[in-house]
Scaffold this motif. Structure first.
Motif, PDB file in Angstrom:
ATOM      1  N   ILE A  91       0.846  -1.194   0.000  1.00  0.00           N
ATOM      2  CA  ILE A  91       0.000   0.000   0.000  1.00  0.00           C
ATOM      3  C   ILE A  91       0.879   1.239   0.000  1.00  0.00           C
ATOM      4  CG2 ILE A  91      -1.606   1.399   1.361  1.00  0.00           C
ATOM      5  CD1 ILE A  91      -2.991  -1.021   2.263  1.00  0.00           C
ATOM      6  N   SER A  92       0.550   2.159  -0.864  1.00  0.00           N
ATOM      7  CA  SER A  92       1.244   3.447  -0.885  1.00  0.00           C
ATOM      8  C   SER A  92       0.385   4.483  -0.180  1.00  0.00           C
ATOM      9  CB  SER A  92       1.499   3.886  -2.331  1.00  0.00           C
ATOM     10  OG  SER A  92       1.875   5.245  -2.383  1.00  0.00           O
ATOM     11  N   GLU A  93       1.026   5.335   0.624  1.00  0.00           N
ATOM     12  CA  GLU A  93       0.280   6.381   1.324  1.00  0.00           C
ATOM     13  C   GLU A  93      -0.528   7.222   0.348  1.00  0.00           C
ATOM     14  OE1 GLU A  93      -0.332   7.426   4.287  1.00  0.00           O
ATOM     15  OE2 GLU A  93       1.023   6.388   5.644  1.00  0.00           O
ATOM     16  N   THR A  94       0.033   7.511  -0.830  1.00  0.00           N
ATOM     17  CA  THR A  94      -0.652   8.359  -1.797  1.00  0.00           C
ATOM     18  C   THR A  94      -1.766   7.608  -2.519  1.00  0.00           C
ATOM     19  OG1 THR A  94       0.981   7.777  -3.475  1.00  0.00           O
ATOM     20  CG2 THR A  94       1.413   9.745  -2.169  1.00  0.00           C
ATOM     21  N   ASN A  95      -1.779   6.298  -2.336  1.00  0.00           N
ATOM     22  CA  ASN A  95      -2.754   5.472  -3.043  1.00  0.00           C
ATOM     23  C   ASN A  95      -3.626   4.698  -2.050  1.00  0.00           C
ATOM     24  OD1 ASN A  95      -3.733   4.766  -5.566  1.00  0.00           O
ATOM     25  ND2 ASN A  95      -2.616   2.840  -5.589  1.00  0.00           N
ATOM     26  N   LEU A  96      -3.719   5.197  -0.814  1.00  0.00           N
ATOM     27  CA  LEU A  96      -4.355   4.444   0.259  1.00  0.00           C
ATOM     28  C   LEU A  96      -5.827   4.174  -0.034  1.00  0.00           C
ATOM     29  CD1 LEU A  96      -4.131   3.148   3.052  1.00  0.00           C
ATOM     30  CD2 LEU A  96      -4.649   5.386   4.059  1.00  0.00           C
ATOM     31  N   SER A  97      -6.583   5.210  -0.427  1.00  0.00           N
ATOM     32  CA  SER A  97      -8.019   5.042  -0.653  1.00  0.00           C
ATOM     33  C   SER A  97      -8.304   4.044  -1.768  1.00  0.00           C
ATOM     34  CB  SER A  97      -8.668   6.388  -0.992  1.00  0.00           C
ATOM     35  OG  SER A  97      -8.653   7.241   0.125  1.00  0.00           O
ATOM     36  N   ILE A  98      -7.501   4.110  -2.836  1.00  0.00           N
ATOM     37  CA  ILE A  98      -7.699   3.184  -3.956  1.00  0.00           C
ATOM     38  C   ILE A  98      -7.372   1.764  -3.524  1.00  0.00           C
ATOM     39  CG2 ILE A  98      -6.916   2.548  -6.268  1.00  0.00           C
ATOM     40  CD1 ILE A  98      -6.488   5.512  -6.826  1.00  0.00           C
ATOM     41  N   SER A  99      -6.297   1.611  -2.757  1.00  0.00           N
ATOM     42  CA  SER A  99      -5.916   0.275  -2.284  1.00  0.00           C
ATOM     43  C   SER A  99      -7.000  -0.320  -1.384  1.00  0.00           C
ATOM     44  CB  SER A  99      -4.592   0.351  -1.520  1.00  0.00           C
ATOM     45  OG  SER A  99      -3.551   0.803  -2.356  1.00  0.00           O
ATOM     46  N   ILE A 100      -7.527   0.476  -0.466  1.00  0.00           N
ATOM     47  CA  ILE A 100      -8.570  -0.003   0.435  1.00  0.00           C
ATOM     48  C   ILE A 100      -9.854  -0.276  -0.345  1.00  0.00           C
ATOM     49  CG2 ILE A 100      -9.959   0.547   2.456  1.00  0.00           C
ATOM     50  CD1 ILE A 100      -6.941  -0.120   2.920  1.00  0.00           C
ATOM     51  N   ALA A 101     -10.141   0.554  -1.342  1.00  0.00           N
ATOM     52  CA  ALA A 101     -11.321   0.311  -2.181  1.00  0.00           C
ATOM     53  C   ALA A 101     -11.199  -1.019  -2.904  1.00  0.00           C
ATOM     54  CB  ALA A 101     -11.495   1.448  -3.188  1.00  0.00           C
ATOM     55  N   ASN A 102     -10.012  -1.347  -3.389  1.00  0.00           N
ATOM     56  CA  ASN A 102      -9.796  -2.617  -4.083  1.00  0.00           C
ATOM     57  C   ASN A 102      -9.969  -3.801  -3.129  1.00  0.00           C
ATOM     58  OD1 ASN A 102      -9.285  -1.376  -6.525  1.00  0.00           O
ATOM     59  ND2 ASN A 102      -7.068  -1.317  -6.228  1.00  0.00           N
ATOM     60  N   ILE A 103      -9.427  -3.676  -1.920  1.00  0.00           N
ATOM     61  CA  ILE A 103      -9.573  -4.739  -0.920  1.00  0.00           C
ATOM     62  C   ILE A 103     -11.043  -4.926  -0.579  1.00  0.00           C
ATOM     63  CG2 ILE A 103      -9.096  -5.377   1.473  1.00  0.00           C
ATOM     64  CD1 ILE A 103      -6.393  -3.907   1.169  1.00  0.00           C
ATOM     65  N   THR A 104     -11.747  -3.802  -0.332  1.00  0.00           N
ATOM     66  CA  THR A 104     -13.166  -3.868   0.013  1.00  0.00           C
ATOM     67  C   THR A 104     -13.977  -4.486  -1.118  1.00  0.00           C
ATOM     68  OG1 THR A 104     -12.974  -1.927   1.453  1.00  0.00           O
ATOM     69  CG2 THR A 104     -15.185  -2.503   0.691  1.00  0.00           C
ATOM     70  N   ASN A 105     -13.675  -4.083  -2.352  1.00  0.00           N
ATOM     71  CA  ASN A 105     -14.402  -4.603  -3.508  1.00  0.00           C
ATOM     72  C   ASN A 105     -14.240  -6.121  -3.621  1.00  0.00           C
ATOM     73  OD1 ASN A 105     -15.869  -4.117  -6.151  1.00  0.00           O
ATOM     74  ND2 ASN A 105     -13.988  -5.071  -6.900  1.00  0.00           N
ATOM     75  N   GLN A 106     -12.998  -6.599  -3.481  1.00  0.00           N
ATOM     76  CA  GLN A 106     -12.758  -8.037  -3.593  1.00  0.00           C
ATOM     77  C   GLN A 106     -13.400  -8.798  -2.437  1.00  0.00           C
ATOM     78  OE1 GLN A 106      -8.763  -9.128  -4.603  1.00  0.00           O
ATOM     79  NE2 GLN A 106      -9.040 -11.274  -4.057  1.00  0.00           N
ATOM     80  N   PHE A 107     -13.319  -8.219  -1.234  1.00  0.00           N
ATOM     81  CA  PHE A 107     -13.926  -8.876  -0.076  1.00  0.00           C
ATOM     82  C   PHE A 107     -15.449  -8.962  -0.232  1.00  0.00           C
ATOM     83  CE2 PHE A 107     -15.702  -8.877   4.245  1.00  0.00           C
ATOM     84  CZ  PHE A 107     -15.079 -10.004   4.752  1.00  0.00           C
ATOM     85  N   GLU A 108     -16.063  -7.892  -0.723  1.00  0.00           N
ATOM     86  CA  GLU A 108     -17.513  -7.911  -0.926  1.00  0.00           C
ATOM     87  C   GLU A 108     -17.901  -8.978  -1.945  1.00  0.00           C
ATOM     88  OE1 GLU A 108     -19.994  -6.253   0.511  1.00  0.00           O
ATOM     89  OE2 GLU A 108     -18.712  -5.132   1.872  1.00  0.00           O
ATOM     90  N   GLU A 109     -17.163  -9.064  -3.052  1.00  0.00           N
ATOM     91  CA  GLU A 109     -17.500 -10.019  -4.110  1.00  0.00           C
ATOM     92  C   GLU A 109     -17.313 -11.464  -3.661  1.00  0.00           C
ATOM     93  OE1 GLU A 109     -15.217  -9.115  -7.561  1.00  0.00           O
ATOM     94  OE2 GLU A 109     -16.428  -7.365  -8.107  1.00  0.00           O
ATOM     95  N   GLU A 110     -16.219 -11.736  -2.942  1.00  0.00           N
ATOM     96  CA  GLU A 110     -15.877 -13.122  -2.624  1.00  0.00           C
ATOM     97  C   GLU A 110     -16.454 -13.608  -1.299  1.00  0.00           C
ATOM     98  OE1 GLU A 110     -11.662 -13.498  -2.798  1.00  0.00           O
ATOM     99  OE2 GLU A 110     -11.537 -13.016  -4.931  1.00  0.00           O
ATOM    100  N   GLN A 111     -16.713 -12.690  -0.362  1.00  0.00           N
ATOM    101  CA  GLN A 111     -17.142 -13.099   0.974  1.00  0.00           C
ATOM    102  C   GLN A 111     -18.467 -12.463   1.403  1.00  0.00           C
ATOM    103  OE1 GLN A 111     -15.640 -15.431   2.757  1.00  0.00           O
ATOM    104  NE2 GLN A 111     -13.896 -15.699   1.372  1.00  0.00           N
ATOM    105  N   ALA A 112     -18.494 -11.127   1.473  1.00  0.00           N
ATOM    106  CA  ALA A 112     -19.624 -10.442   2.107  1.00  0.00           C
ATOM    107  C   ALA A 112     -20.938 -10.641   1.355  1.00  0.00           C
ATOM    108  CB  ALA A 112     -19.319  -8.947   2.237  1.00  0.00           C
ATOM    109  N   ILE A 113     -20.956 -10.408   0.057  1.00  0.00           N
ATOM    110  CA  ILE A 113     -22.203 -10.512  -0.707  1.00  0.00           C
ATOM    111  C   ILE A 113     -22.738 -11.942  -0.724  1.00  0.00           C
ATOM    112  CG2 ILE A 113     -23.150 -10.361  -3.046  1.00  0.00           C
ATOM    113  CD1 ILE A 113     -21.663  -7.723  -3.358  1.00  0.00           C
ATOM    114  N   PRO A 114     -21.910 -12.958  -1.045  1.00  0.00           N
ATOM    115  CA  PRO A 114     -22.438 -14.332  -0.968  1.00  0.00           C
ATOM    116  C   PRO A 114     -22.957 -14.694   0.423  1.00  0.00           C
ATOM    117  CG  PRO A 114     -20.385 -14.302  -2.197  1.00  0.00           C
ATOM    118  CD  PRO A 114     -20.547 -12.939  -1.599  1.00  0.00           C
ATOM    119  N   GLU A 115     -22.265 -14.217   1.468  1.00  0.00           N
ATOM    120  CA  GLU A 115     -22.705 -14.539   2.824  1.00  0.00           C
ATOM    121  C   GLU A 115     -24.030 -13.871   3.164  1.00  0.00           C
ATOM    122  OE1 GLU A 115     -19.954 -14.795   6.283  1.00  0.00           O
ATOM    123  OE2 GLU A 115     -21.142 -13.129   7.097  1.00  0.00           O
TER     124      GLU A 115
END
Length: 299
Positions: A91-115
């Motif tokens: 994670i880059s400090e200048t890219n923090l929001s994008i990095s967290i958005a990517n993590i959240t997006n993948q987590f929602e698709e693979e875990q949260a939404i199916p659950e």
């Protein structure tokens, strides 16, 4: 050291994502008037009214009616969380929001939404079994191309007789059940192949006044083990069809939390970021409107 909260930042994007990918999304839009008693308890109404009596023109006043306006308190019980330790080199400090958005997006698709889908559908199945005497239907008919349309028509007629609104009913079904429906006896279709694209569209999006929504079979079991993520329980059965009117459901996401802590915040993580995600929700079938659900399950 800093703490960043992303629950509100990502809220609008998550709502759009849920509308696209969460098959049970319609269920969260019903009964907005039902309120919470406190942070974890919701009030489910059980209102009973008496009917008309003959009016007397010679008497003064009106016939006295009776009203029972009780509330059943229900505690939300589905409280879930997870945290990840993330190396700063990822994670880059200048890219923090994008990095967290990517993590959240993948987590929602693979875990949260199916659950979320899995929990809601299995909870409705459990409540339907409980409220069978109130009109909820749980059926184990073996579906074929010869009887699937009859099953839908029969359950629709039962709902019609019970006064369930026709507009807004949703027909959730697995891909296997949808395949049966496409080839069902009694359905007449005309397929036209023409135009510049020479394409054939065989999708079925509505039947009568019902919206049709496909549910991945893995999200359509009768019970789940939520001890580590979401997996079908050993004794789980396969649901094939759920015909439902959202007005018989109360489904709420009460609390959402997405926070990121920068390195140095927690001694457990040394120089790593901490990503934390939590949501608190539940789904209930209204006992007084249980006629609005019918489920077919593989025996």
């Amino acid at each position: 050291m800093a703490v960043y909260s992303y629950a509100e930042t990502f809220k609008s994007e998550l709502l759009k994502k849920y509308a696209r990918e969460l098959t049970s999304f319609e269920l969260t839009q019903s009964n907005p008037q039902i309120q919470f008693l406190n942070e974890q308890t919701i009030k489910l109404p059980t209102i009973t009214l008496s009917g008309y009596k003959d009016h007397s023109r010679s008497a003064i006043g009106f016939n006295q009616g009776t009203i029972s306006n009780d509330w059943i308190p229900k505690k939300l019980a589905f409280d879930r969380d997870v945290e990840f330790f993330i190396d700063p080199l990822d994670i880059s400090e200048t890219n923090l929001s994008i990095s967290i958005a990517n993590i959240t997006n993948q987590f929602e698709e693979e875990q949260a939404i199916p659950e979320k889908d899995s929990y809601r559908f299995s909870k409705l199945y459990s409540d339907a079994v409980t409220y069978a005497s109130n009109g909820a239907v749980v059926d184990t008919t073996s579906l074929t191309t010869a009887n699937i349309l009859d099953w839908i028509d029969t359950q629709s007629a039962v709902m019609d007789d019970a006064g369930v609104p026709t507009d807004g009913r949703v027909l959730y079904l697995t891909s296997a059940a949808k395949t049966l429906l496409k080839s069902a006896s009694g359905i007449t279709r005309t397929i036209s192949v023409g135009g510049g694209s020479n394409s054939v569209n065989r999708n079925i999006n509505r039947i009568d006044d019902m919206i049709i929504k496909s549910v991945p079979s893995g999200r359509f079991k009768t019970s789940y083990d939520f001890s580590d993520g979401c997996t079908p329980a050993a004794a789980a059965k396969q649901m094939n069809i759920m015909l439902i009117h959202p007005s018989c459901v109360v489904s709420r996401d009460r609390y959402s939390y997405i926070n990121v802590f920068t390195p140095g915040h927690d001694s457990r993580t040394a120089d790593k970021y901490i990503y934390q995600n939590r949501y608190f929700s539940d789904t209930f079938l209204l006992q007084t409107k249980a006629e609005g659900i019918a489920i077919n399950v593989t025996a």
